[in-house]
Scaffold this motif. Structure first.
Motif, PDB file in Angstrom:
ATOM      1  N   LEU A 174       0.820  -1.225   0.000  1.00 52.58           N
ATOM      2  CA  LEU A 174       0.000   0.000   0.000  1.00 52.58           C
ATOM      3  C   LEU A 174       0.850   1.269   0.000  1.00 52.58           C
ATOM      4  N   SER A 175       2.069   1.156   0.552  1.00 50.80           N
ATOM      5  CA  SER A 175       2.884   2.371   0.631  1.00 50.80           C
ATOM      6  C   SER A 175       3.390   2.819  -0.746  1.00 50.80           C
ATOM      7  N   ARG A 190     -12.472  -9.292   0.584  1.00 47.77           N
ATOM      8  CA  ARG A 190     -13.203  -8.391   1.497  1.00 47.77           C
ATOM      9  C   ARG A 190     -14.044  -9.214   2.472  1.00 47.77           C
ATOM     10  N   VAL A 191     -14.112  -8.750   3.703  1.00 51.39           N
ATOM     11  CA  VAL A 191     -14.961  -9.439   4.685  1.00 51.39           C
ATOM     12  C   VAL A 191     -16.399  -9.383   4.170  1.00 51.39           C
ATOM     13  N   GLU A 192     -17.053 -10.530   4.171  1.00 47.13           N
ATOM     14  CA  GLU A 192     -18.405 -10.612   3.601  1.00 47.13           C
ATOM     15  C   GLU A 192     -19.310  -9.501   4.118  1.00 47.13           C
ATOM     16  N   GLY A 193     -19.900  -8.744   3.204  1.00 46.01           N
ATOM     17  CA  GLY A 193     -20.840  -7.689   3.572  1.00 46.01           C
ATOM     18  C   GLY A 193     -20.213  -6.313   3.740  1.00 46.01           C
ATOM     19  N   PHE A 194     -18.884  -6.216   3.594  1.00 48.99           N
ATOM     20  CA  PHE A 194     -18.231  -4.908   3.781  1.00 48.99           C
ATOM     21  C   PHE A 194     -17.301  -4.595   2.598  1.00 48.99           C
ATOM     22  N   ALA A 195     -17.499  -3.415   1.991  1.00 50.49           N
ATOM     23  CA  ALA A 195     -16.716  -3.069   0.800  1.00 50.49           C
ATOM     24  C   ALA A 195     -15.351  -2.480   1.139  1.00 50.49           C
ATOM     25  N   ASN A 196     -15.146  -2.076   2.396  1.00 49.76           N
ATOM     26  CA  ASN A 196     -13.877  -1.414   2.756  1.00 49.76           C
ATOM     27  C   ASN A 196     -13.097  -2.163   3.835  1.00 49.76           C
ATOM     28  N   ILE A 197     -13.543  -3.387   4.163  1.00 50.68           N
ATOM     29  CA  ILE A 197     -12.832  -4.169   5.189  1.00 50.68           C
ATOM     30  C   ILE A 197     -12.325  -5.477   4.570  1.00 50.68           C
ATOM     31  N   PHE A 198     -11.016  -5.710   4.709  1.00 50.80           N
ATOM     32  CA  PHE A 198     -10.389  -6.877   4.092  1.00 50.80           C
ATOM     33  C   PHE A 198      -9.822  -7.785   5.186  1.00 50.80           C
ATOM     34  N   ALA A 199      -9.762  -9.076   4.897  1.00 53.97           N
ATOM     35  CA  ALA A 199      -9.121 -10.010   5.849  1.00 53.97           C
ATOM     36  C   ALA A 199      -8.191 -10.905   5.053  1.00 53.97           C
ATOM     37  N   TYR A 228      -4.013  -4.236  -3.608  1.00 51.86           N
ATOM     38  CA  TYR A 228      -4.413  -3.847  -4.968  1.00 51.86           C
ATOM     39  C   TYR A 228      -5.887  -3.423  -4.976  1.00 51.86           C
ATOM     40  N   ASN A 229      -6.719  -4.190  -4.301  1.00 52.57           N
ATOM     41  CA  ASN A 229      -8.156  -3.910  -4.345  1.00 52.57           C
ATOM     42  C   ASN A 229      -8.548  -2.648  -3.568  1.00 52.57           C
ATOM     43  N   ILE A 230      -7.768  -2.306  -2.560  1.00 48.11           N
ATOM     44  CA  ILE A 230      -8.022  -1.041  -1.842  1.00 48.11           C
ATOM     45  C   ILE A 230      -7.749   0.114  -2.805  1.00 48.11           C
ATOM     46  N   ALA A 231      -6.598   0.023  -3.484  1.00 53.13           N
ATOM     47  CA  ALA A 231      -6.262   1.089  -4.450  1.00 53.13           C
ATOM     48  C   ALA A 231      -7.264   1.111  -5.596  1.00 53.13           C
ATOM     49  N   ALA A 232      -7.655  -0.080  -6.076  1.00 56.29           N
ATOM     50  CA  ALA A 232      -8.596  -0.158  -7.206  1.00 56.29           C
ATOM     51  C   ALA A 232      -9.963   0.419  -6.810  1.00 56.29           C
ATOM     52  N   THR A 233     -10.395   0.181  -5.567  1.00 55.82           N
ATOM     53  CA  THR A 233     -11.683   0.729  -5.108  1.00 55.82           C
ATOM     54  C   THR A 233     -11.609   2.253  -5.136  1.00 55.82           C
ATOM     55  N   GLU A 234     -10.503   2.773  -4.650  1.00 56.11           N
ATOM     56  CA  GLU A 234     -10.317   4.217  -4.578  1.00 56.11           C
ATOM     57  C   GLU A 234     -10.267   4.823  -5.983  1.00 56.11           C
ATOM     58  N   GLN A 235      -9.599   4.083  -6.879  1.00 59.31           N
ATOM     59  CA  GLN A 235      -9.434   4.604  -8.253  1.00 59.31           C
ATOM     60  C   GLN A 235     -10.568   4.157  -9.176  1.00 59.31           C
ATOM     61  N   LYS A 236     -11.561   3.514  -8.626  1.00 55.98           N
ATOM     62  CA  LYS A 236     -12.736   3.012  -9.357  1.00 55.98           C
ATOM     63  C   LYS A 236     -12.335   2.111 -10.536  1.00 55.98           C
ATOM     64  N   LYS A 237     -11.393   1.217 -10.253  1.00 57.80           N
ATOM     65  CA  LYS A 237     -10.938   0.244 -11.259  1.00 57.80           C
ATOM     66  C   LYS A 237     -11.539  -1.124 -10.936  1.00 57.80           C
ATOM     67  N   THR A 238     -11.365  -2.072 -11.858  1.00 56.99           N
ATOM     68  CA  THR A 238     -11.876  -3.428 -11.615  1.00 56.99           C
ATOM     69  C   THR A 238     -11.024  -4.114 -10.535  1.00 56.99           C
ATOM     70  N   LEU A 239     -11.696  -4.814  -9.641  1.00 57.81           N
ATOM     71  CA  LEU A 239     -10.969  -5.486  -8.547  1.00 57.81           C
ATOM     72  C   LEU A 239     -10.394  -6.831  -9.022  1.00 57.81           C
ATOM     73  N   LYS A 240      -9.308  -7.256  -8.334  1.00 53.95           N
ATOM     74  CA  LYS A 240      -8.677  -8.560  -8.645  1.00 53.95           C
ATOM     75  C   LYS A 240      -9.295  -9.644  -7.788  1.00 53.95           C
TER      76      LYS A 240
END
Ligand SMILES: Cc1cc2nc3c(=O)[nH]c(=O)nc-3n(C[C@H](O)[C@H](O)[C@H](O)COP(=O)(O)OP(=O)(O)OC[C@H]3O[C@@H](n4cnc5c(N)ncnc54)[C@H](O)[C@@H]3O)c2cc1C
Length: 398
Positions: A21-22, A285-294, A325-337
């Protein structure tokens, strides 16, 4: 304004996610761990066999992230409030986040239905536990040495390892090899320490490539490990381990590697599988949450082929890459991996200069396997310690 990403857990997954992420400028990253160091569990067998020290199996999280883009805090997360994007620490601080990565790993699971297990057995999933165990093991070896002249009066010291999976096999091999080598080196006659490995399934390393099972069995036999398979541990008392078959195994010291569980953090709305792992979707992503990953051991990782991946350091690192990657993609409105990866193989350290492995279908054993395992561990650790050293120089110059 930068988006806040909070990562909980500075293990294999958390560190990788922080570094991945950095690379993006749009995030302010905080990583928290209850401990100020990263514990290299994958190398603990060398520590137990007296070939390495605490500093070989740990990396300081304080210096690793000092002066960089990641802010490290030594904290325990006690509560997560997902719907309000906030978490509570053991200092009662309330922290907010835009994105959150759970990488809290797992701990040894002592099933309550095995009477006496949690009272009499030790785990190796923390440095403290591994250290205490190593000290007891050395004490036992010392007692053997001390009683060389009257060794017939000194009964064998019996170490029992419950659970014949990867960690149980590695620890059994390391201990048996170490005690053999130790006594041979000093020319002692009293003999070594008896190592017993007990596995409930019909074979050690259940679910693992048959080549690895065969090689591990051969090596453990050579090292004199007493393998008991297809027998369940029912009860443990101060001096014995009692099995389902009615047999009892004498025990002076016991290590339990028969299972792991995930530490539950108080939270609302998360779903878990029966092993306590968080349920995640195909994007990590944790089921049911678009901004929480495990990621890592705390998540049930299923790839796009529907295969549930065993909790390993490699899976934690692959998951970290996907989450970052998916955190950045969500922010940049790109397709998630999606989680497409699979494990390339496995290396099993079997004491001394012997490792068996299968990597991308290529079989390795003996010294070649050993060198491969050492290379994997060096390639992982070297950049981390290099970063720590650079940070120390930076902090001295400031
Ligand atoms: C003996 C042994 C041998 C192994 N050998 C291998 C091997 O050869 N290859 C392999 O790939 N895997 C191996 N593994 C498995 C591997 O170590 C794990 O799968 C890996 O550590 C998982 O990484 P993780 O990032 O999910 O969790 P961890 O590396 O366990 O990190 C989790 C971190 O979260 C922190 N934490 C937990 N709760 C909180 C909280 N509430 N607040 C803040 N911080 C918290 C912990 O302090 C810890 O630092 C082995 C394991 C063992 C025990």
């Amino acid at each position: 304004m930068k988006k806040k990403v909070v990562i909980i857990g500075g293990g294999y997954g958390g560190i990788r996610a922080a570094h991945a992420l950095s690379k993006y400028n749009e995030f302010e990253i905080t990583l928290m761990d209850t401990r100020p160091y990263h514990y290299l569990q994958t190398d603990v067998y060398d520590f137990i066999a007296n070939k390495s020290t605490i500093t070989d199996i740990s990396v300081s999280l304080v210096t690793l992230f000092f002066g960089g883009k990641v802010n490290f805090l030594q904290r325990k997360i006690t509560k997560i409030v997902p719907n309000e994007n906030k978490l509570i620490t053991n200092f009662n601080e309330e922290l907010s986040f835009d994105y959150f990565v759970l990488a809290i790993g797992s701990r040894t699971y002592f099933p309550s239905f095995i009477e006496g297990l949690s009272e009499h057995a030790h785990g190796v999933k923390s440095i403290k536990r591994a250290f205490e165990f190593k000290q007891k093991f050395e004490e036992a070896i010392y007692k053997k040495v001390e009683s060389e002249g009257v060794c017939e009066l000194n009964p064998d010291f019996n170490v029992v390892i419950g659970g014949g999976g990867l960690s149980g096999v590695e620890v059994a091999a390391a201990m048996a090899e170490y005690s053999q080598r130790f006594f041979a080196m000093g020319g002692y006659a009293c003999g070594g320490i008896a190592v017993h490995l007990i596995e409930a399934s019909e074979s050690i390393l259940p679910g693992v490539d048959q080549y690895l099972v065969r090689k591990s069995r051969q090596r453990l036999e050579e090292l004199g490990v007493n393998m008991i398979v297809g027998d369940k541990i029912l009860k443990v008392d101060e001096h014995s381990v009692h099995l389902g078959s009615g047999k009892s195994v004498p025990m002076n010291f016991m290590i339990w590697t028969g299972g792991v569980e995930v530490r539950r953090i108080e939270s609302d709305g998360f779903t878990y599988n029966p092993r306590g792992q968080l349920k995640i979707d195909e994007f990590s992503r944790v089921e049911g949450f678009a901004n929480i990953f495990a990621i890592g051991d705390c998540a049930q990782v299923v790839n796009t082929k529907g295969k549930t991946l065993a909790p390993t350091a490699m899976v934690a690192e692959f998951g970290a890459d996907i989450a970052a990657y998916n955190i950045a993609a969500t922010e940049q409105k790109k397709t998630l991996k999606k989680i497409e990866f699979d494990l390339p193989g496995m290396l099993v350290a079997l004491g001394g200069f012997y490792t068996a492995g299968v990597i991308y279908g290529i079989r390795l054993s003996g010294i070649f396997g050993f060198l491969a395992k050492k290379a994997v561990s060096h390639i992982y650790k070297w950049p981390l310690t290099r970063k720590c050293k650079k940070s120390l120089v930076k902090s001295c110059n400031n």
